[in-house]
Design an enzyme around this catalytic site. Structure first.
Site, short mmCIF file in Angstrom:
data_model
loop_
_atom_site.label_atom_id
_atom_site.label_comp_id
_atom_site.label_asym_id
_atom_site.label_seq_id
_atom_site.Cartn_x
_atom_site.Cartn_y
_atom_site.Cartn_z
N CYS A 105 0.77 -1.24 0.00
CA CYS A 105 0.00 0.00 0.00
C CYS A 105 0.81 1.30 0.00
CB CYS A 105 -0.91 0.03 1.20
SG CYS A 105 -1.92 -1.44 1.38
N ARG A 130 4.05 -0.03 -5.08
CA ARG A 130 3.78 -0.57 -3.73
C ARG A 130 2.53 -1.44 -3.70
NH1 ARG A 130 6.90 2.63 -0.20
NH2 ARG A 130 5.90 1.67 1.58
N TRP A 140 -2.44 -2.97 -1.75
CA TRP A 140 -2.00 -4.36 -1.91
C TRP A 140 -2.74 -5.13 -0.83
CZ3 TRP A 140 0.60 -8.11 1.01
CH2 TRP A 140 1.10 -9.18 0.28
N ASN A 149 -1.58 1.99 5.64
CA ASN A 149 -0.64 0.98 5.15
C ASN A 149 -0.17 0.20 6.37
OD1 ASN A 149 1.42 -0.50 3.99
ND2 ASN A 149 2.84 1.23 3.89
N GLY A 150 -0.22 -1.13 6.27
CA GLY A 150 0.19 -1.96 7.40
C GLY A 150 -0.85 -3.02 7.67
N GLU A 183 17.82 -17.64 -8.05
CA GLU A 183 17.40 -16.28 -8.40
C GLU A 183 16.75 -16.27 -9.79
OE1 GLU A 183 16.71 -13.66 -7.04
OE2 GLU A 183 16.82 -12.11 -8.57
N LYS A 185 12.89 -15.06 -10.45
CA LYS A 185 12.54 -14.04 -11.46
C LYS A 185 11.46 -14.58 -12.38
CE LYS A 185 13.67 -11.23 -10.30
NZ LYS A 185 14.37 -10.85 -9.13
N GLU A 237 8.05 -14.92 -10.65
CA GLU A 237 7.44 -13.62 -10.34
C GLU A 237 6.70 -13.01 -11.52
OE1 GLU A 237 9.92 -10.85 -7.36
OE2 GLU A 237 11.19 -11.78 -8.87
N HIS A 259 17.27 -37.12 -6.17
CA HIS A 259 16.66 -37.56 -4.92
C HIS A 259 15.18 -37.20 -4.85
CE1 HIS A 259 20.48 -38.92 -3.44
NE2 HIS A 259 21.02 -37.74 -3.71
N LYS A 288 6.45 -4.27 -4.61
CA LYS A 288 7.90 -4.10 -4.53
C LYS A 288 8.39 -3.94 -3.10
CE LYS A 288 11.83 -2.33 -6.82
NZ LYS A 288 12.23 -3.72 -7.15
C1 G6P Z 1 9.52 -8.10 -2.58
C2 G6P Z 1 9.97 -7.82 -3.99
C3 G6P Z 1 11.25 -8.59 -4.29
C4 G6P Z 1 12.31 -8.24 -3.25
C5 G6P Z 1 11.82 -8.51 -1.83
C6 G6P Z 1 12.77 -7.95 -0.78
O1 G6P Z 1 9.07 -9.41 -2.47
O2 G6P Z 1 8.96 -8.17 -4.90
O3 G6P Z 1 11.71 -8.24 -5.59
O4 G6P Z 1 13.45 -8.98 -3.50
O5 G6P Z 1 10.56 -7.86 -1.62
O6 G6P Z 1 12.77 -6.56 -0.89
P1 G6P Z 1 13.90 -5.61 -0.33
O7 G6P Z 1 13.43 -4.23 -0.61
O8 G6P Z 1 14.00 -5.91 1.14
O9 G6P Z 1 15.17 -5.96 -1.04
#
Ligand code: G6P
Length: 588
Positions: A2, A27, A71, A95-96, A461, A465, A468, A484, A583
């Protein structure tokens, strides 16, 4: 998570709120809404979906208002659950997470009050409305009843031209300029040349009243003097600069982000940190998501070069694991935003148990920066796309440099990072070859990414990606562990990406390649070991430049980021705003 924006001043609030929300949309983008006050009455416009759905509200009249981009945590994304929430002449954006919302709601309902949404946030409007006294005292009394986290901005029909804000564990900044007073979750929403910006600390309140400077108060409502923070208003204008998406632009910015983020730890500013490194006996790295993966990469480098016990922890697990924090532990908290709730809590716990905390963050003045003993900034520049790309590589630059300094503090050494930028550039160019892999990935059932050592972290990673933004089920797996259990999932609709950059482990990982090929998988290779390219079982490959194996995720991440990007586009997704994600995750 949010986004909040608020304005009070001489201008019409609606366009300011909508422009601010646009900048905060990273956000959350489930739903959005604004409320403006005119003649003591609120006009509210809410929409499910993106902020652009509110454009008709731009012409609303009213010089005080608040806006929100959501969100969802409690209650599905819908117009009804979108903020602002109104009750009894009070208007709130939040927000929270209010963790005791159900209990508080029951008290309100027992008084005969009815709720219009399924959110936890609406209860705040009810609590404020139930209080006597001025708006600041009412907000404080309500805030005292809340368990959980909040950043709130509150309007009242009875206090025109005033916004009262409060913060606990969710970020909030206040802006003040000739044209009025502003509040937002993040600086870019209110940044402008000549405008002063202040951050609110946990437990603080702010009163924004037209025609006066913002007033700040602590939890006991004692007045607090605040110093404005320095920020670059120009830098905060996010633009695509000719790229179709922010994500592609940000991948293109990786080489510069890396070069800028390699710190010179021999400089005077770091001398105190260096002393702590010399005393450090254990390293606890705490982070979430992509930042956790960069932490895992650092762990490999620290163990290899400094021979120091290092462990990377998922922050949300660390905070409830009753961690043992031995004497002389350095906790490294890695976070692009510096606002991730779980990372903040994990760092706070490590600190409480005696560790020194080093923040590695991309955002100056973030909550993480403010609560840490030391800061190692990454200089990736603003990252807008939800999926982290350039911030990952920038984190690696800072963390590998830190690993090198830890090695040096023990009389050992690590290979220099100085020449890595051209290699990163080469990797980005070579990575474009993944575009031709699309026919194998677009309709895939699932995708496996394999590697060993640092390549395994890169594989994880790459998989994150892809999940996501393409929404394809995928896993990063240690190449040796496949047999395994997971091998049972591999068939002709399961493309496998193998990352092979450590010559010492190449043959071992190639064994896994033979195993998946034998089960019908098309295999794609990301490697700098040219001997692997002669394997007839490979469908296609990207050849990376050679580099120190511990540093190779800095290079192999580029084709992996590009792969996720092109698959997302080929599947018709918006790579910048993946469904269900945000994000900056400021709730637990
Ligand atoms: C969210 C984002 C990710 C990010 C993670 C940690 O899940 O979508 O892309 O890696 O938060 O965020 P930070 O700001 O702590 O790196």
């Amino acid at each position: 998570m949010c986004g909040i924006v608020g304005y009070v001043g001489e201008r019409n609030a609606a366009p300011i709120l909508l422009d601010g929300l646009q900048k905060l949309e990273y956000r959350g983008y489930d739903s959005a809404g604004i409320a403006v006050a005119e003649g003591g009455k609120f006009t509210v416009v809410k929409r499910k979906g993106r902020v652009k759905g509110l454009s008709a509200a731009r012409s609303l009249a009213g010089k005080t208002g608040v806006g929100h981009t959501r969100w969802a945590t409690h209650g599905a994304p819908s117009e009804r659950n979108a903020h602002p929430h109104l009750f009894g002449g009070i208007c709130v954006v939040h927000n929270g997470i209010v963790e005791n919302a159900a209990a508080l709601k029951a008290v309100c309902e027992a008084r005969g009050e009815t709720f219009s949404s399924e959110t936890d946030s609406e209860v705040i409007a009810h609590l404020v409305a139930a209080e006597q006294g001025d708006l600041l005292h009412a907000v404080r009394a309500a805030a005292e009843k809340l368990v959980g986290s909040y950043a709130i901005a509150v309007l009242s029909e009875s206090a025109p031209d005033t916004i009262v804000c409060a913060r606990k564990a969710s970020p909030l900044v206040v802006g003040y300029g000739e044209d009025g007073l502003f509040v937002a979750s993040d600086i870019p929403a209110i940044a402008a040349a000549g405008r002063r910006v202040y951050t609110l600390a946990d437990g603080e309140f702010a009163v924004l009243k037209k025609g006066t400077a913002p007033a700040f108060y602590d939890a006991s409502l004692r007045s607090v003097e605040k110093r404005e923070i320095a920020y670059d208003a120009e830098e905060d204008i996010p633009e695509k600069r000719g790229f179709r998406h922010f994500m592609k632009k940000e991948i293109a910015e990786v080489p510069e982000a890396v070069a800028r983020s390699i710190p010179d730890l021999s400089k005077g500013d770091f001398s105190e940190l260096y002393e702590v490194l010399c005393q450090t006996e254990y390293l606890h790295i705490v982070a979430c998501g992509t930042a956790y993966h960069s932490g895992l990469c650092m762990k490999h480098a620290v163990q290899k070069f400094a021979r120091l016990p290092a462990e990377a922890f998922i922050a949300s697990e660390y905070r409830y694991s009753d961690p043992i924090v031995p004497k002389n532990t350095l906790a490294v908290a890695v976070s692009q935003s510096g606002e991730t709730a779980d990372t903040l809590a994990a760092a706070a716990l490590a600190k409480e148990r005696g560790a020194r905390v080093l923040a590695v963050t991309n955002v100056p003045y973030s909550s993480l920066e403010r609560m840490s003993d030391f800061v190692l900034p990454t200089r990736a520049g603003r990252e807008i796309a939800v999926a982290a790309t350039k911030s990952f590589n920038a984190q690696l630059a800072a963390l590998y440099a830190l690993a090198g300094a830890l090695a040096e503090s023990r009389g050992k050494s690590a290979p220099p990072l100085a020449g890595i930028q051209p290699l990163v550039r080469e990797a980005a160019a070579a990575g474009e070859r993944v575009r031709s892999w699309m026919p194998y990935f677009v309709g895939a059932k699932s995708v496996f990414f394999l590697g060993r050592g640092a390549d395994y972290v890169a594989a994880c990673e790459g998989s994150l990606k892809l999940k996501e933004i393409s929404y394809l089920p995928s896993e990063g797996y240690p190449a040796g562990e496949l047999k395994h259990g997971t091998l049972a999932l591999v068939d002709g609709r399961t493309p496998v990406v193998a990352v092979v950059t450590d010559p010492a482990l190449a043959d071992k990982t190639m064994n896994a390649v033979h195993e998946v090929y034998a089960r019908g998988a098309a295999v794609f290779l990301i490697t700098n070991v040219s001997a692997c390219l002669s394997c007839a079982e490979i469908t296609a490959s990207v050849l990376l430049p050679k580099c120190e194996p511990a540093y190779s995720p800095m290079l192999s991440s580029l084709p992996l980021q590009l792969l996720a990007y092109y698959v997302a586009i080929a599947r018709g997704n918006d790579p910048d705003k993946p469904r269900n994600l945000a994000k900056s995750v400021t709730v637990e």
